[in-house]
Design an enzyme around this catalytic site. Sequence first.
Site, PDB file in Angstrom:
ATOM      1  N   CYS A 124       0.676  -0.950  -0.754  1.00 49.60           N
ATOM      2  CA  CYS A 124      -0.674  -0.180  -0.170  1.00 49.60           C
ATOM      3  C   CYS A 124       1.011   1.178  -0.343  1.00 49.60           C
ATOM      4  O   CYS A 124       1.505   1.458   1.458  1.00 49.60           O
ATOM      5  CB  CYS A 124      -0.731   0.005   1.535  1.00 49.60           C
ATOM      6  SG  CYS A 124      -1.967  -1.617   1.566  1.00 49.60           S
ATOM      7  N   GLN A 322     -10.289 -10.284 -11.068  1.00 43.18           N
ATOM      8  CA  GLN A 322      -9.654  -9.442 -11.565  1.00 43.18           C
ATOM      9  C   GLN A 322      -9.543  -9.526 -10.005  1.00 43.18           C
ATOM     10  O   GLN A 322     -10.578 -10.841  -9.159  1.00 43.18           O
ATOM     11  CB  GLN A 322     -10.862  -8.527 -11.675  1.00 43.18           C
ATOM     12  CG  GLN A 322     -11.197  -8.238 -12.899  1.00 43.18           C
ATOM     13  CD  GLN A 322     -10.318  -7.213 -13.463  1.00 43.18           C
ATOM     14  OE1 GLN A 322      -9.281  -6.489 -12.731  1.00 43.18           O
ATOM     15  NE2 GLN A 322     -10.394  -7.389 -14.854  1.00 43.18           N
ATOM     16  N   TYR A 351      -7.843 -10.743 -24.592  1.00 50.20           N
ATOM     17  CA  TYR A 351      -7.424 -11.286 -24.051  1.00 50.20           C
ATOM     18  C   TYR A 351      -8.162 -11.243 -22.496  1.00 50.20           C
ATOM     19  O   TYR A 351      -8.079 -10.720 -21.116  1.00 50.20           O
ATOM     20  CB  TYR A 351      -6.461  -9.502 -23.216  1.00 50.20           C
ATOM     21  CG  TYR A 351      -5.664  -8.535 -24.376  1.00 50.20           C
ATOM     22  CD1 TYR A 351      -4.157  -9.104 -24.055  1.00 50.20           C
ATOM     23  CD2 TYR A 351      -6.229  -8.524 -25.121  1.00 50.20           C
ATOM     24  CE1 TYR A 351      -2.860  -8.938 -25.095  1.00 50.20           C
ATOM     25  CE2 TYR A 351      -5.099  -7.905 -26.445  1.00 50.20           C
ATOM     26  CZ  TYR A 351      -3.486  -8.049 -25.984  1.00 50.20           C
ATOM     27  OH  TYR A 351      -2.861  -7.451 -26.897  1.00 50.20           O
ATOM     28  N   GLU A 372      -7.406 -15.869 -25.675  1.00 47.61           N
ATOM     29  CA  GLU A 372      -6.494 -15.658 -24.179  1.00 47.61           C
ATOM     30  C   GLU A 372      -5.213 -16.561 -24.680  1.00 47.61           C
ATOM     31  O   GLU A 372      -5.394 -17.952 -25.388  1.00 47.61           O
ATOM     32  CB  GLU A 372      -7.674 -16.123 -22.784  1.00 47.61           C
ATOM     33  CG  GLU A 372      -6.512 -16.765 -21.884  1.00 47.61           C
ATOM     34  CD  GLU A 372      -5.824 -15.345 -21.147  1.00 47.61           C
ATOM     35  OE1 GLU A 372      -6.036 -14.320 -20.611  1.00 47.61           O
ATOM     36  OE2 GLU A 372      -4.926 -15.612 -20.317  1.00 47.61           O
ATOM     37  N   ASP A 420      -8.473  -6.626 -22.947  1.00 45.59           N
ATOM     38  CA  ASP A 420      -8.100  -6.020 -21.231  1.00 45.59           C
ATOM     39  C   ASP A 420      -6.679  -6.432 -21.411  1.00 45.59           C
ATOM     40  O   ASP A 420      -6.428  -7.144 -20.209  1.00 45.59           O
ATOM     41  CB  ASP A 420      -9.335  -6.582 -20.202  1.00 45.59           C
ATOM     42  CG  ASP A 420      -9.048  -6.097 -18.947  1.00 45.59           C
ATOM     43  OD1 ASP A 420      -8.174  -5.448 -18.919  1.00 45.59           O
ATOM     44  OD2 ASP A 420      -9.606  -6.386 -18.270  1.00 45.59           O
ATOM     45  N   CYS A 447      -5.391  -1.989 -17.060  1.00 47.52           N
ATOM     46  CA  CYS A 447      -4.722  -2.208 -15.502  1.00 47.52           C
ATOM     47  C   CYS A 447      -3.860  -0.899 -15.431  1.00 47.52           C
ATOM     48  O   CYS A 447      -3.234  -0.920 -14.560  1.00 47.52           O
ATOM     49  CB  CYS A 447      -4.683  -2.754 -14.884  1.00 47.52           C
ATOM     50  SG  CYS A 447      -3.953  -3.827 -15.533  1.00 47.52           S
TER      51      CYS A 447
HETATM   52  N1  SAH Z   1     -10.508  -9.809 -19.395  1.00 47.78           N
HETATM   53  C1  SAH Z   1      -9.844 -10.777 -18.318  1.00 47.78           C
HETATM   54  C2  SAH Z   1      -8.259 -11.018 -18.027  1.00 47.78           C
HETATM   55  C3  SAH Z   1      -7.707  -9.421 -18.416  1.00 47.78           C
HETATM   56  S1  SAH Z   1      -5.584  -9.564 -17.657  1.00 47.78           S
HETATM   57  C4  SAH Z   1     -10.803 -10.303 -16.571  1.00 47.78           C
HETATM   58  O1  SAH Z   1     -10.843  -9.081 -16.766  1.00 47.78           O
HETATM   59  O2  SAH Z   1     -10.261 -10.433 -15.462  1.00 47.78           O
HETATM   60  C5  SAH Z   1      -4.885 -10.218 -18.961  1.00 47.78           C
HETATM   61  C6  SAH Z   1      -5.084 -11.049 -19.169  1.00 47.78           C
HETATM   62  O3  SAH Z   1      -4.589 -11.177 -20.698  1.00 47.78           O
HETATM   63  C7  SAH Z   1      -4.169 -12.387 -18.382  1.00 47.78           C
HETATM   64  O4  SAH Z   1      -5.655 -13.049 -18.447  1.00 47.78           O
HETATM   65  C8  SAH Z   1      -3.503 -13.061 -19.700  1.00 47.78           C
HETATM   66  O5  SAH Z   1      -3.238 -14.736 -19.515  1.00 47.78           O
HETATM   67  C9  SAH Z   1      -3.835 -12.362 -21.036  1.00 47.78           C
HETATM   68  N2  SAH Z   1      -2.438 -12.306 -21.917  1.00 47.78           N
HETATM   69  C10 SAH Z   1      -1.263 -11.697 -21.251  1.00 47.78           C
HETATM   70  N3  SAH Z   1      -0.436 -11.838 -22.797  1.00 47.78           N
HETATM   71  C11 SAH Z   1      -1.198 -11.544 -23.518  1.00 47.78           C
HETATM   72  C12 SAH Z   1      -1.602 -12.115 -25.249  1.00 47.78           C
HETATM   73  N4  SAH Z   1       0.084 -11.897 -25.760  1.00 47.78           N
HETATM   74  N5  SAH Z   1      -2.344 -12.589 -26.065  1.00 47.78           N
HETATM   75  C13 SAH Z   1      -4.131 -12.728 -25.160  1.00 47.78           C
HETATM   76  N6  SAH Z   1      -3.801 -13.225 -24.187  1.00 47.78           N
HETATM   77  C14 SAH Z   1      -2.358 -12.425 -23.331  1.00 47.78           C
END
Ligand code: SAH
Length: 490
Positions: A124, A322, A351, A372, A420, A447
Amino acid sequence: MTKRKNKGYKKSGNKRNNPEKQNNKQHSPQGKSKGSPKTTNKPPRGRKGIIAEVTCTGLTKEGKGVFQWEGKELSVENLLPGETAEVIISQKGRFTNAELKRVIKTSEDRVISPSKYYYERGGCQIHHMSYEAQTRFKQHTIDQLMDPFGKPDSIITMDHPYGYRNKNTMTFGMNKKKQIISGLYAPNTHRIIPMDGSMIHDPKADEIIQTIKGMMKSFKMQPYNEDTERGFLRHVLVRVGKNSGEIMVVLVAASPMFKGKNNFIKALKKEHPEITTIILNINNRSDSMVLGDQEKVLFGKGTITDTLCGLEFEISSKSFYQINPVQTEKLYSEAIKMAELTGNETVIDAYCGIGTIGLVASQKAGKVIGVELNKGAVRDAIRNSKRNGVKNARFYQGDAGEFMVQMAARGEKADVVILDPPRSGSDEAFLSSIVKLKPKRVVYVSCNPETQARDMKYLVKNGYKVKEIQPVDMFPQTVHVESVAKLVLK
Ligand code: SAH
């Protein structure tokens, strides 16, 4: 719209200054000044460094207090704009270090942090700021980053900004007195800050971790020592289904040889009957990744379920999920609103992790295509779509950029792309494929607004217009900001 005070923020941080830790004994943020301390630019005898009285004029993006000293701009942890303080300034090689000695005049934005670990930041960085001040700080950060695209909306705050984490990890070690300790690594080091809880952890998760720590001695379970490479327990990770109440405990060990395993599990379950699954994860890596590849379920089904936006999700130990479910519901609902779905659209969820955003979107879309990289997460996504009776979503494993390039090459169509990506952002393969596929809307969830702004710049150069930017406070007490943006084809 809330009123924003922009006073006292800095555009960028000071990279030369690298204080590792603060002075535990002397620092008294709430303390009153005893007389007026003198500023001296000579190192006092018997002390390393110079004590200087300074006034904080702003904050770096890491939440450190900025001040001027001898024509240099320096920063120090735990100091707020408007405050005056005594700092100890020292030179370490090329770096000028500043360490807080005591605050002389405190800001009204300072709070007595509910955290016991006030002086050492276990994750934190800004818990010494009132939540209102944290919100102002984050709004300012996002406003600056997004300036080229327009004015972001007011950040969506959290009603109770504590205890929100559903994924909680503590690392185990031994102190100099040979006592077992649990805690978090100090920033940029492998030194464990001994902690028996964190203000942002789930309280039940911390309780379970402390039970495990207490059991170790009688079960002759040694914490792992990174230097000697001896010992057993490295970390304990507890995942909590905040809505379902299910609890997963992952014991991360250096070896699969778990002596007294059955009795340990029995004793732990007796203390915490609320635990629904226990996993042994083997990690013999030398980096700072918490989980290793090998895993064995010791009790229960090896996953937990939780509900989010009315859907049920199965989560395994390694899948991304998340960490703040209360704010995630707000974030997803903003993202779905921005997608403007009417029931006919083809939506790409890039993603996609375990499919959360895509499955929520599937309720309002014609069809959802998720992509993903992580195999386990894709497996979870497919399972989650069946569990919720979703018929119009497909999930694929692969690199999102490559997947989009292939889609564009096949001349496929998409109406909406929701992306994402991880903190590093997206890449040119992905973004250039968006430009080729020409979806009417792009919803970018991020993020890390810095990489989001970089990627949005590319899309804006290539035919898109930014319509809305909505920051969401997913990580109270830390400097991190989540943001979702809507871009439309011009
Ligand atoms: N949208 C989801 C996950 C977001 S986190 C949610 O809200 O829960 C980002 C995600 O991207 C992770 O699961 C990670 O494994 C994936 N990721 C990372 N690099 C990637 C790539 N080159 N292609 C596809 N997915 C990827």
